[in-house]
Structure formats: structure tokens, C-alpha cells
Motif scaffolding. Structure first.
Motif, PDB file in Angstrom:
ATOM      1  N   ASN A 185       8.852  10.464  -2.638  1.00 28.98           N
ATOM      2  CA  ASN A 185       7.677   9.611  -2.843  1.00 28.98           C
ATOM      3  C   ASN A 185       7.986   8.443  -3.770  1.00 28.98           C
ATOM      4  O   ASN A 185       7.488   7.332  -3.563  1.00 28.98           O
ATOM      5  CB  ASN A 185       6.509  10.440  -3.377  1.00 28.98           C
ATOM      6  N   ASP A 211       9.982   5.969  -1.671  1.00 26.59           N
ATOM      7  CA  ASP A 211       9.067   5.316  -0.737  1.00 26.59           C
ATOM      8  C   ASP A 211       8.287   4.203  -1.450  1.00 26.59           C
ATOM      9  O   ASP A 211       8.200   3.079  -0.955  1.00 26.59           O
ATOM     10  CB  ASP A 211       8.119   6.353  -0.134  1.00 26.59           C
ATOM     11  N   ALA A 212       7.757   4.505  -2.629  1.00 24.93           N
ATOM     12  CA  ALA A 212       6.982   3.512  -3.374  1.00 24.93           C
ATOM     13  C   ALA A 212       7.856   2.340  -3.818  1.00 24.93           C
ATOM     14  O   ALA A 212       7.455   1.173  -3.694  1.00 24.93           O
ATOM     15  CB  ALA A 212       6.317   4.175  -4.581  1.00 24.93           C
ATOM     16  N   ARG A 249       8.748   0.163  -0.753  1.00 24.16           N
ATOM     17  CA  ARG A 249       7.587  -0.573  -0.237  1.00 24.16           C
ATOM     18  C   ARG A 249       7.255  -1.778  -1.110  1.00 24.16           C
ATOM     19  O   ARG A 249       6.745  -2.785  -0.617  1.00 24.16           O
ATOM     20  CB  ARG A 249       6.390   0.350  -0.070  1.00 24.16           C
ATOM     21  N   LYS A 250       7.585  -1.724  -2.397  1.00 25.77           N
ATOM     22  CA  LYS A 250       7.393  -2.883  -3.278  1.00 25.77           C
ATOM     23  C   LYS A 250       8.385  -3.990  -2.947  1.00 25.77           C
ATOM     24  O   LYS A 250       8.118  -5.161  -3.184  1.00 25.77           O
ATOM     25  CB  LYS A 250       7.572  -2.473  -4.740  1.00 25.77           C
ATOM     26  N   GLY A 292       4.775  -6.633   3.651  1.00 29.58           N
ATOM     27  CA  GLY A 292       4.065  -6.030   4.774  1.00 29.58           C
ATOM     28  C   GLY A 292       4.427  -4.584   5.032  1.00 29.58           C
ATOM     29  O   GLY A 292       4.212  -4.062   6.119  1.00 29.58           O
ATOM     30  N   ALA A 293       4.977  -3.918   4.021  1.00 28.64           N
ATOM     31  CA  ALA A 293       5.483  -2.555   4.196  1.00 28.64           C
ATOM     32  C   ALA A 293       4.380  -1.504   4.317  1.00 28.64           C
ATOM     33  O   ALA A 293       4.650  -0.385   4.723  1.00 28.64           O
ATOM     34  CB  ALA A 293       6.413  -2.190   3.047  1.00 28.64           C
ATOM     35  N   LYS A 294       3.162  -1.875   3.972  1.00 26.08           N
ATOM     36  CA  LYS A 294       2.072  -0.899   3.967  1.00 26.08           C
ATOM     37  C   LYS A 294       1.909  -0.199   5.309  1.00 26.08           C
ATOM     38  O   LYS A 294       1.626   0.989   5.370  1.00 26.08           O
ATOM     39  CB  LYS A 294       0.778  -1.601   3.563  1.00 26.08           C
ATOM     40  N   THR A 295       2.122  -0.925   6.389  1.00 29.07           N
ATOM     41  CA  THR A 295       1.913  -0.362   7.724  1.00 29.07           C
ATOM     42  C   THR A 295       3.200   0.093   8.409  1.00 29.07           C
ATOM     43  O   THR A 295       3.151   0.605   9.521  1.00 29.07           O
ATOM     44  CB  THR A 295       1.207  -1.393   8.631  1.00 29.07           C
ATOM     45  N   VAL A 354      11.022   0.574   6.654  1.00 27.44           N
ATOM     46  CA  VAL A 354      11.087   0.060   5.289  1.00 27.44           C
ATOM     47  C   VAL A 354      12.518   0.161   4.761  1.00 27.44           C
ATOM     48  O   VAL A 354      13.038  -0.776   4.158  1.00 27.44           O
ATOM     49  CB  VAL A 354      10.096   0.810   4.368  1.00 27.44           C
TER      50      VAL A 354
END
Length: 161
Positions: free
Chosen positions: A13, A16-17, A20-21, A25-28, A34
Motif C-alpha cells: 500500500n 502504491d501510494a 501514484r503520486k 492521472g494515476a487515480k484510475t 502505474v
């Protein structure tokens, strides 16, 4: 003592976080998308890309997400935990140039230098960028820039696999 499954999920996790930062546009996007996108710009992600993709598959296999609380179906081996936590640490605390205790002799290439020399230097030094001097200015030659250049040359039918 924290079970390996909980340690794995916590490390996963965090990775992943962090990734994504780094990716717009990594949210989706899926975790694998990613990782692949972050690997284009981050040497640590690039060096651990295959392991990260495997950890994404492992996470999907051992974490049962149905319901309010995820249920761990298995515990990964200890060596997996050590490796994923090492990756978390590398991503959380990247090595800064000023933190290197012994000085590195940086090499500045001329624009007329042989590309293979620069590529070998990058590989041997584990650099993703080198400095190039052209017309009295300093430019950056990066692995990403080289990839774009190669892609353009394939359109000209100069380079083929």
C-alpha cells in the motif's frame, strides 16, 4: 510480531501510494499501469519493475477484498517481505547526489561523442542521465530522451529489431 501478510500489505500500500503520486492521472490506473509509467522516469522503479509487477499479482492473489475489511488468504515468505520493504525504503528515501560519501567524477560528453560511450558510462555508473556540452551550453541526455530518439529513427526505417 506482525504477520508477514500484514507487513506485505502495508508495504504494498505504501508503494502504491508513492507511485501514484509520481504518475499523473494515476487515480484510475491499475497498479501495473502505474508501475510501468513510473518506471519510465524513476530509476528505482525501473530497477524493481519486474518484482513490483509480481508483487501486484501476489497482492491480488492473497488479499480477499470483498466486504468492509480485507482478509489475507496467505502469508508471503520472509524473503519477499524483506525485498518489498527494501523497495519501500528506496522509494521513500531516494539517494541524493549530495548524500554520496565518496565523490563521483562526473563526465561531460561533447555533442560529437560516440553515443555508445555515453550509454556505457550510464550503465556502468547506474545513471539515467548524463551531461552533454554543445555550443557552450550544458544539456541533459536521458534514457527517456534516447528512447524517444530511437522511436523517431524507427519511423525513418534506420533502426530495426
Amino acid at each position: 510480531m506482525v504477520p508477514n501478510g500484514d507487513r506485505f500489505e502495508g508495504a504494498y500500500n505504501k508503494i502504491d501510494a508513492l507511485l501514484r503520486k509520481k504518475v499523473a492521472g494515476a487515480k484510475t490506473l491499475s497498479f501495473s499501469a502505474v508501475v510501468n509509467e513510473a518506471a519510465r522516469k524513476d530509476a528505482t522503479v525501473r530497477a524493481n519493475r519486474e518484482d513490483l509487477l509480481e508483487y501486484g499479482d501476489l497482492r491480488n492473489a492473497i488479499v480477499h477484498d470483498r466486504g468492509k475489511t480485507p482478509v489475507l488468504l496467505a502469508d508471503p515468505r520472509g524473503d519477499v517481505i524483506i525485498k518489498i520493504e527494501k523497495i519501500v525504503n528506496s522509494l521513500s528515501h531516494p539517494k541524493l547526489l549530495r548524500s554520496i560519501t565518496h565523490p563521483i567524477s562526473l563526465r561531460i560528453f561533447t555533442a560529437t561523442a560516440v553515443l555508445q560511450e555515453a550509454l556505457s558510462y550510464m550503465r556502468e555508473s547506474n545513471f539515467s542521465q548524463v551531461i552533454v556540452s554543445r555550443d557552450g551550453k550544458h544539456l541533459v541526455l536521458s534514457t527517456e530522451g534516447i528512447a524517444h530518439w530511437l522511436e523517431a529513427k524507427t519511423k525513418e526505417d534506420i533502426i530495426a529489431l
